[in-house]
Scaffold this motif. Sequence first.
Motif, PDB file in Angstrom:
ATOM      1  N   ASN A  39       0.820  -1.228   0.000  1.00 57.84           N
ATOM      2  CA  ASN A  39       0.000   0.000   0.000  1.00 57.84           C
ATOM      3  C   ASN A  39       0.845   1.266   0.000  1.00 57.84           C
ATOM      4  O   ASN A  39       0.469   2.267   0.590  1.00 57.84           O
TER       5      ASN A  39
ATOM      6  N   GLN B  59      -0.989   4.188   9.108  1.00 52.15           N
ATOM      7  CA  GLN B  59      -2.246   3.657   9.623  1.00 52.15           C
ATOM      8  C   GLN B  59      -2.080   3.105  11.034  1.00 52.15           C
ATOM      9  O   GLN B  59      -2.963   3.261  11.885  1.00 52.15           O
TER      10      GLN B  59
ATOM     11  N   LYS C  20      -9.195   5.625   7.025  1.00 52.83           N
ATOM     12  CA  LYS C  20      -9.889   5.597   5.727  1.00 52.83           C
ATOM     13  C   LYS C  20      -8.982   4.906   4.717  1.00 52.83           C
ATOM     14  O   LYS C  20      -7.843   5.330   4.507  1.00 52.83           O
ATOM     15  N   VAL C  21      -9.496   3.835   4.142  1.00 50.41           N
ATOM     16  CA  VAL C  21      -8.721   3.043   3.193  1.00 50.41           C
ATOM     17  C   VAL C  21      -9.444   3.039   1.854  1.00 50.41           C
ATOM     18  O   VAL C  21     -10.615   2.650   1.774  1.00 50.41           O
ATOM     19  N   SER C  22      -8.749   3.480   0.822  1.00 52.11           N
ATOM     20  CA  SER C  22      -9.323   3.498  -0.527  1.00 52.11           C
ATOM     21  C   SER C  22      -8.660   2.409  -1.365  1.00 52.11           C
ATOM     22  O   SER C  22      -7.432   2.314  -1.414  1.00 52.11           O
ATOM     23  N   ARG C  23      -9.463   1.598  -1.999  1.00 54.62           N
ATOM     24  CA  ARG C  23      -8.950   0.520  -2.847  1.00 54.62           C
ATOM     25  C   ARG C  23      -9.431   0.722  -4.278  1.00 54.62           C
ATOM     26  O   ARG C  23     -10.529   1.238  -4.516  1.00 54.62           O
TER      27      ARG C  23
ATOM     28  N   ASP D 260     -13.218   0.082  -5.674  1.00 51.10           N
ATOM     29  CA  ASP D 260     -14.292   0.368  -4.718  1.00 51.10           C
ATOM     30  C   ASP D 260     -14.948   1.700  -5.056  1.00 51.10           C
ATOM     31  O   ASP D 260     -14.269   2.669  -5.427  1.00 51.10           O
ATOM     32  N   ASP D 261     -16.246   1.758  -4.919  1.00 54.52           N
ATOM     33  CA  ASP D 261     -16.967   2.997  -5.198  1.00 54.52           C
ATOM     34  C   ASP D 261     -16.676   4.074  -4.162  1.00 54.52           C
ATOM     35  O   ASP D 261     -16.679   5.267  -4.473  1.00 54.52           O
ATOM     36  N   GLU D 262     -16.446   3.661  -2.933  1.00 49.64           N
ATOM     37  CA  GLU D 262     -16.162   4.613  -1.865  1.00 49.64           C
ATOM     38  C   GLU D 262     -15.171   3.987  -0.885  1.00 49.64           C
ATOM     39  O   GLU D 262     -15.056   2.762  -0.805  1.00 49.64           O
ATOM     40  N   PRO D 263     -14.432   4.803  -0.147  1.00 50.73           N
ATOM     41  CA  PRO D 263     -13.430   4.259   0.777  1.00 50.73           C
ATOM     42  C   PRO D 263     -14.067   3.552   1.971  1.00 50.73           C
ATOM     43  O   PRO D 263     -15.211   3.820   2.338  1.00 50.73           O
ATOM     44  N   VAL D 264     -13.295   2.639   2.553  1.00 50.47           N
ATOM     45  CA  VAL D 264     -13.715   1.969   3.783  1.00 50.47           C
ATOM     46  C   VAL D 264     -13.261   2.840   4.952  1.00 50.47           C
ATOM     47  O   VAL D 264     -12.084   3.191   5.054  1.00 50.47           O
ATOM     48  N   VAL D 265     -14.207   3.189   5.825  1.00 47.94           N
ATOM     49  CA  VAL D 265     -13.892   4.052   6.965  1.00 47.94           C
ATOM     50  C   VAL D 265     -14.107   3.275   8.259  1.00 47.94           C
ATOM     51  O   VAL D 265     -15.172   2.680   8.466  1.00 47.94           O
TER      52      VAL D 265
END
Length: 288
Positions: free
Chosen positions: A26, A33, A44-47, A50-55
């Motif tokens: 990453n 992190q 907040k992790v953006s992959r 994905d449509d939106e980041p995982v918070v």
Amino acid sequence: MADNPRGVIIHADELLGTFNSANRYNHGQFVEQVLSAHSGSPLKVSRVGDDEPVVVIKPNLTLLGSIQTAMVPELWKKKFINNGLIDRFDFIYPKVMEIPLWRDNYDTLEVQRDCTGEWNEVLIRILGFPEKSIRWTREAYLRYYHWHNSRVMETNEAYKTGAVDQPTRPQKQDLKVARYAMVVQALKLAMGETETDDVELSSIDAALAIVDYFEDCYNRIVADLGRMAMDSDTMDFLDCMGKKFTAKEAIVAGELVEWSERKTFNMIDKLITLKIIKRVNKGNYERL
């Protein structure tokens, strides 16, 4: 972590390898992190895809692992010291490095199995506790309060006199003591040793003892790293001076090993970081 509100644990046989692999995956964000998770800041992790980041609003992450003695200098790099990563870890470092002999414990194997089952039951009880704010008893609060203030006054005085440069590590101990105190209190409650989930005085005392043990391990690691890092010139430099010495005496000793004045003071800073020497006050030093 988003799907596990009680937290996750990463158990790595080789902790350094976990850091290196994660950072390659990453782009170096893993350490950042970990620093954020330690303080409880949202992650907040953006992959890609994905449509939106995982918070993760309330991250709870435990890193547990081992590292070979020869690889410790790789972890003790300046960037990990400066960003506070090292200060967030608790280290176990044995005083005796001899490999222990096996003991004949055949007759106690069944007892050991029973202990494992008991610990599983204790952990299940703890996981069954409802989430709630934990209070402290007045006695526990006062012990924590006075411990904190006395330690801060010692650190501030050392900083004023120049005995320490940046008193960053002690600032992390407050949170560690509070967390260990709550862990001890939860264990006491699960074992039936108390009927209250309020943090008691004995839990604070236990937490202080735990943190003192880890701090002793940390100091011994730093001392051993210092001995490992010293080359012949550095040892000759120290041998030119007594247990206590001044900046002027250090300059003279540096000239004897053909160091510039700048290199001499850079080495002094390094030896202070490695706890080989300490700054007593401005211009005065002492070997540890």
